[in-house]
Design an enzyme around this catalytic site. Structure first.
Site, short mmCIF file in Angstrom:
data_model
loop_
_atom_site.label_atom_id
_atom_site.label_comp_id
_atom_site.label_asym_id
_atom_site.label_seq_id
_atom_site.Cartn_x
_atom_site.Cartn_y
_atom_site.Cartn_z
N GLU A 1 0.93 -1.19 0.24
CA GLU A 1 0.06 -0.14 0.06
C GLU A 1 0.77 1.31 0.04
OE1 GLU A 1 -2.41 -1.38 3.54
OE2 GLU A 1 -1.14 0.04 4.79
N HIS B 1 9.30 18.33 7.40
CA HIS B 1 9.98 17.72 5.98
C HIS B 1 10.67 16.56 6.14
CE1 HIS B 1 9.04 21.60 4.56
NE2 HIS B 1 9.32 22.07 5.42
#
Lengths: 383, 292, 383, 292
Positions: free
Chosen positions: B209, B247
């Site tokens: 997935e 980030h």
């Protein structure tokens, strides 16, 4: 669970990280008073649980209480990437000499905490990672051993730091790792970490994400959860242990397990439809949860049909069927519902449904057929 | 043959007297699994469904010769339960529990490096070798014995695909749900290597997935190390991007973790990649046809 | 470094272990006042850094301040296995229901902490270990992982404990492991650990040994070092980083390295002699240390000759030679000294000695010859 | 051949600019050891005795290909230095430092289980393969190349015995001082097994002392696993009993740790046990005579 900058800084301060003085303000008037208290130049910073606020105009540096009030007035209420600004952080100023990037996150492949450090701080660090990867130092920490002094030195030397700045950054990293571990964080990110002209090392921005699964042992952090900021339906789902996400189409999707739900979205798209939303009832969902899930999915006005795709493992087909019937009865939903039920106790579930089938419920044997049928019914307009 | 669990498996259930533990113990026994012991601290000496209950795993192992365990204890106590099973010398530990803190799991997987055991999960459906052993919460009725090995990050999607295989008359050697948590004991590659070494497994199915880069790493492994044909399916082409702060995540994964990127990596490695669960069964049939 | 019972208990209390109230007394009068303050039945316990004080009459249970004074008078000044009792601990009483043995030590072979627990507490546990080994539960702790909850349960269940006693013993073990780790202990031993009739779990005796090498990070423990209790010469040696031990013969032995020194003792014995004492100057000893070592060894009146056996690794022969000459000059020692010098810079050392040989110094080529010569000289009477 | 260090050894010195580090670096170089790098944090970029100094071991290893390290840093920083060398991928780490806290060493040896490196020490004289590599503080002049492997818990006693061997014309393959601390990286058995596997080593000398039961464990190993003849010497027959508080120590060692008990165990295992250092050389000569 993501924390606001001001919350993250508050936590990090307890671990010895140094920040600038700051005050949270919910109104322009409060921002003005905060600026008066802090004195001098201050930054008015939008508090939102997303990045990119700088580019979106969510940060203003001002030099008087009046300007602070005005800036806060512009920033409060702003929409930044779908997040409404409801608070600003009014923070004192500092004379910056150098800016760094420092973060600790969980590296899934290595199964260890990973420290990222760069002397190219304060800028778009993802761009640095792509265009100049050697500018980012990466360092894994063995979770049982913990962060070792030599590793701190590696970071400090790699950054070419010396003297007070080296000591300060080293100390910050040591404390940040403690915080990362103690807080069960999945991310602590400081961008920028700055060295001021007078040699202090300051945490100028802080992104802290705490692992949701650990919140049972961090009651004080769990209490910080900002209910207002959450989507009301997502919030309602969360409260009963479900995961709900809103999308833009017209087929409401209910399924069990992230993989099956994602696959259902894909199959609906392949059948030419567009999901309106989805709700993952997870493992072991009972009648009560199924009922709430259906209620949440159909409360979205765009939904024209519901695709109910359950393959039972822990989730039991009989409970699913009862939950569905209960929900339909309670809510009086008349939207078309396509049911596909398989796995544990599915036979009993199908029997229960067959005995009591409401008019708007149809059953299908396969996932593909069920998706096609739901898309068809949505196209015909269910409401 | 099969991998991880088979007729030699002597299973211990940790948390046997809890709601889920009790329910699935009954089901595992009904599947013919040799459930030799249960553990619930403080309930030692009792019996549950004909299974003797012990206070500690060590005691249970000493008295019953258990060699595999399945864990149903609540998240705050689950990491401790894994350590207990590892220290008692289990060769396979399967942790069903969902919601174990990530930091707990990092400690466990770190410790795992000095053990010879295989930890499956957590937050997984378990392992099932049809008609041999069921160490899982998977619905056994959908399985049939055969030569296809299945490994998956997703529980219900596994059932879906196994069901499709069985309905096409394709049986399974072993199905392994490795779990969807950020930190899991065993990755795709380790299971694929076991399928590669298993003479009975003639084709492997890998179900992935979005998120992370485990599929890409597995693709590289399949390309360079495997003879057994592999069919893959990735879910999440239309799923919304996950919201993550900061980030660091993007920098660490070092590339796209989208379903497209994963499927592309799979195809580039010569793996048959299906676009929906039904197609998986078709591609497996094709692969088996070619290899036979 | 061994700690007195009262010091060990003080430390363990900080980690949450429960003890009885107690007061240290240096005089019978202080013991009487302590007994008055504590009230009721009290135990007067000799504070010595050795075991077996009970058998030696170092513990008396008394029921009045007057008896306390009298008992303290008898115990203070007592010699227990070569240790003079200079303090007693006056401790309150408790109604004991059960007694256990609990300790954590360092298992050299396994390289891990080892927990020992027995329901046969309060007795000679070494005898239990020999005659009834199954009565002692042994459990290793992975030092990086730490003590796990399941391990605590294993101990508690193995002991057949239930309810409050199980909880109390479990908590005690958890806290004791924390103490063991934090204090850099090489031993923490509680014998007996008792459960009282009202269900409390109490640390009735405590032996705590802290790793000497760790004392630099435990200043507060290092400060507990009882200078008075130490042999003055041993103490003087320690202060300059040497190890000195007094024995009963007439040959003083100076060497470098525990192994070589032990071997020297053996060879002296094989040569028919008896070592009077020995001083290990360790690795990297300089002239100053050598000088002090010689001074300490010869300060023992029984010493009739000195065997000086050095095989240089870190220790350098030239420094040894210079140290020896300096020491002889400074102290005016006239005792015969047999020198055997080999290894790093030995040649230079031998040259220095040859150029300046004092009358009472003889050199030998081999260890065996040196030992024989020293034994001979001692027999002739060096003083 | 030799064990642990030889002509392939590229040595890094941790703490190269300290007093002992500097002194022994010079001596190791004089012995012909290939000293490729030194590390002293903050002194990177300097040179010492023609050896480049770096700030970190990783940097030094990347730039010089060092594969072994010897540690001279002070006790409070020594465990960290060992971790640093292990993480940089050294195959042999030799820690000379005396006085490292026992708890620090337990953490190090625990970590060592996931590494393929051999840690010698701490509180040891190091490893020396005559005329190949000297990674030690041992006086090289007493050594001669040959076929006898020496392993010892004691430093100076090793010199004594090596000296006796050399004077009898018996050379050494490698001498290893494993250190006398309670917790050390490598025990007798691991070194003996390396000697057993080394075709050049025709006889092994084991030098023990009172305390612990490492000699007894080694005796059992020699009896059951070794073909190479072993000569042993135990020091401390007349040493006073060590004073230890409490009973745990006696219970753990589970037997006598006296020199008599050890010598007895050695003899029972068919090992030649000497009663003084000079006899060691005699017994080795005897063993070599028999085996040749």
């Amino acid at each position: 669970m993501d924390l606001y900058e001001y919350q993250g800084k508050e936590l990090l301060r307890h671990y010895g990280l140094e920040t600038l003085p700051g005050v949270v303000a919910g109104t322009p008037e409060e921002a003005r008073r905060a600026a008066e208290t802090l004195g001098g130049t201050v930054a008015i910073k939008a508090q939102v649980l997303t990045g990119g606020r700088g580019k979106a105009g969510g940060i203003k540096v001002v030099s008087s209480p009046g300007e602070a009030e005005e800036a806060a007035g512009r920033i409060l209420g702003m929409d930044i990437r779908g997040h409404t600004v409801r608070r600003v952080y009014v923070e004192g100023g500092a004379e910056i000499d150098r800016e760094f990037y420092l973060s600790i996150t969980v590296d899934r492949s290595a199964k260890q905490p990973l420290i990222l450090f760069s002397t190219e701080g304060g800028v778009d660090i993802e761009e640095v990672a792509e265009t100049k990867p050697e500018a980012i130092v990466r360092l894994h920490v063995d979770p049982l051993v913990g962060l070792l002094p030599y590793q701190v030195r590696e970071i400090v030397f790699a950054a070419g730091l010396e003297g007070a700045a080296a000591k300060g950054v080293g100390r910050t990293l040591t404390h940040l790792y403690e915080a990362f571990k103690d807080l069960d964080a999945s991310l602590v990110e400081i961008n920028p970490l700055v060295v001021t002209k007078d040699g202090r090392v300051l945490t100028l921005d802080a992104k802290v994400t705490v692992d949701n699964s650990s919140l049972y042992r961090h009651q004080e952090i769990a209490a910080l959860h900002d209910v207002e900021a959450a989507d009301p339906q997502e919030q309602r789902a969360l409260e009963v242990g479900l995961q709900y996400v809103k999308l833009d189409g017209n087929v409401g999707i209910l399924g069990n397990g992230a993989g099956l739900v994602m696959s259902t979205l894909d199959v609906v798209a392949q059948a030419g439809g567009e999901p309106a939303n989805f709700c993952d009832v997870g493992g072991g969902a009972d009648a009560e949860q199924i009922s709430t899930a259906l209620d949440i999915v159909t409360s979205n006005e765009q939904v024209q049909s519901v695709l109910f795709n359950i393959f039972g493992g822990i989730t039991r087909g009989d409970e699913v069927a009862r939950g569905l019937l209960t929900a339909i009865e309670r809510t009086g939903i008349t939207l078309p519902i396509v049911v596909r039920l398989d796995g544990t106790n599915a036979e009993e579930g199908r029997r229960i449904l067959a005995e009591n089938t409401p008019e708007n419920v149809v059953t299908e044997e396969t996932m593909l057929d069920a998706a096609r049928r739901a898309v068809e019914l949505a196209r015909d307009g269910g409401r | 043959m099969a991998i991880l669990v088979d007729n030699e498996t002597r299973l211990l259930v940790q948390g046997i007297t809890g709601r889920e533990g009790a329910f699935h113990t009954q089901r595992m026994k009904e599947s013919g699994t040799n459930v030799v012991a249960g553990v619930t601290p403080g309930k030692g000496g009792q019996e549950y469904e004909g299974v003797p209950v012990f206070n500690t795993v060590e005691q249970a192992t000493n008295e019953t010769g258990a060699n595999a365990s399945v864990i149903f204890v609540p998240p705050p106590f689950a990491a401790d339960a894994i350590f207990e099973s590892l220290d008692a010398g289990m060769s396979t530990v399967c942790c069903i529990t969902e919601g174990i803190p990530v930091h707990d799991m990092m400690r466990v997987t770190d410790y795992l490096r000095i053990k010879e055991a295989t930890l499956i999960g957590p937050n997984c459906p378990g392992v099932l070798s049809p008609e041999k052993a069921n160490v899982s919460i998977m619905p056994r009725d959908i399985f049939a014995p055969g030569n296809v090995g299945v490994v998956s990050r997703s529980g219900t999607l596994t059932y879906q695909i196994v069901n499709e295989l069985t309905q096409r008359g394709i049986g399974q050697s072993t199905a392994v749900g490795i779990g969807g948590d950020p930190i899991i004991g065993t990755d795709f590659i380790e299971i694929l290597s076991k399928f590669e070494a298993d003479p009975e497994t003639e084709c492997a199915v890998m179900i992935g997935e979005i998120g992370g880069n485990a599929e890409q790493l597995a693709a590289e492994y399949v390309r360079s190390e495997m003879q057994t044909p592999v069919v893959a399916y990735i879910a999440g082409f239309t799923a919304p991007e996950g919201k993550t702060m900061g980030h660091a995540g993007a920098i660490v994964s070092g590339g796209e973790s989208t379903a497209e990127a994963k499927s592309e990596a799979l195809r580039a490695a010569g793996i048959r990649a299906a676009t929906n669960p039904s197609e998986v069964a078709e591609l497996v049939a094709e692969a088996l046809g070619e290899s036979s």
